[in-house]
Design a protein around this motif. Sequence first.
Motif, short mmCIF file in Angstrom:
data_model
loop_
_atom_site.label_atom_id
_atom_site.label_comp_id
_atom_site.label_asym_id
_atom_site.label_seq_id
_atom_site.Cartn_x
_atom_site.Cartn_y
_atom_site.Cartn_z
N VAL A 69 0.86 -1.18 0.00
CA VAL A 69 0.00 0.00 0.00
C VAL A 69 0.90 1.23 0.00
CG1 VAL A 69 -1.76 1.31 1.25
CG2 VAL A 69 -1.82 -1.20 1.25
N ARG A 87 -3.41 6.93 -3.83
CA ARG A 87 -3.06 5.73 -3.09
C ARG A 87 -3.45 4.51 -3.90
NH1 ARG A 87 -5.27 3.25 2.61
NH2 ARG A 87 -7.17 3.11 1.38
N GLY A 89 -2.76 -0.10 -4.39
CA GLY A 89 -2.28 -1.36 -3.85
C GLY A 89 -1.63 -2.20 -4.94
N LEU A 139 -7.58 1.57 -3.95
CA LEU A 139 -8.00 0.90 -2.72
C LEU A 139 -9.22 1.57 -2.11
CD1 LEU A 139 -4.48 0.32 -1.14
CD2 LEU A 139 -5.97 -1.41 -2.15
N ASP A 145 -3.94 2.28 5.83
CA ASP A 145 -2.87 1.62 5.08
C ASP A 145 -2.57 0.22 5.60
OD1 ASP A 145 -2.61 3.91 3.52
OD2 ASP A 145 -1.01 4.75 4.76
N ALA A 149 -3.46 -3.56 3.61
CA ALA A 149 -2.40 -4.42 3.06
C ALA A 149 -2.81 -5.89 2.94
CB ALA A 149 -1.13 -4.26 3.90
#
Length: 337
Positions: A69, A87, A89, A139, A145, A149
């Motif tokens: 992440v 952001r 993943g 995400l 965060d 994950a």
Amino acid sequence: MKIPRRMQAMVLEEPGQPLKWRQVPTPQPGPEQVLIRVHACGVCRTDLHVVDGELPHPKLPLILGHEIVGTVVATGSAVRQFQVGERLGVPWLGHTCGACRYCRDGRENLCNNPGFTGYTLDGGYAEYTVADQRYSFPLPPAYGDAEAAPLLCAGLIGYRSYHMARDAGERLGIYGFGAAAHITVQIAVYQGKKVYAFTRPGDTETQEFARQLGAVWAGNSDELPPEELDAAIIFAPVGSLIPAALKASAKGGVVVSGGIHMSDIPSFPYDLLWGERVVRSVANLTRADGEEFLDLAPRVPVKTAVQTFPLKAANEALNRLRHGQIQGAAVLVVREE
């Protein structure tokens, strides 16, 4: 932000040896890649298989980690999917060829020439990493965060395994109640399944954890459940659980092996397989799996239980995972939120 020319990372230099704290060059993104400032990276049992030499021919030296992440800090010339500041993943499947027969018919998880994050491609046990925009995911904002994950492997592989088992019937057994199982049970219960959880013999703490997440029964892996299973998913890398799960399954039952590595399966009488029982494995994931699961997770809502470690403590996290001392999922926190 100013991107440093060098970064800190935990590096595998040789299988069977602890990871080393090293300063290495910060990677530069190629045309289809994004450069990511890593915030958190999950610690997966697959990482253990790489470290312990059970998965052959890793890239060496290697930066492990495929539950990444982070925030995009730079983009390659062909990147259109993500912008700086977003952001995202990064999962296990980092690249496919797009040309082999598996890719052409929608089974890219079986690609003949794949790239795997944290195995054949450097991963997220570092301050920065690069990833192909086409194999990365936005995400759900509901997850922090560290909490996000585990969704990127434990969640995705758990979901693909569950997808193969869910149509067999109402009663689902889960063998090995770690990171993937604690996510999968929540989805199964949400969709009306009766879940039976199997742990290491005597692990009453994890059995209670399974019941808290909705399992109707939890017991030892060498026990039979109170009623026959319609399907079973095996997340523990223990080959002897295949005949155990078959013995616990009703005729027509499906046993799914959800791991990338498993110890040898012992011989067992044909009677355990007879009755149209099915044994099958799960290999990797597709991007469609990721999109479907990440849309579903916040609607359940899936809640991830995490134990966090600083990046420098990656060896401790791996060792605790090796000895069954992690409840839920272990996550390395590289940058505080």
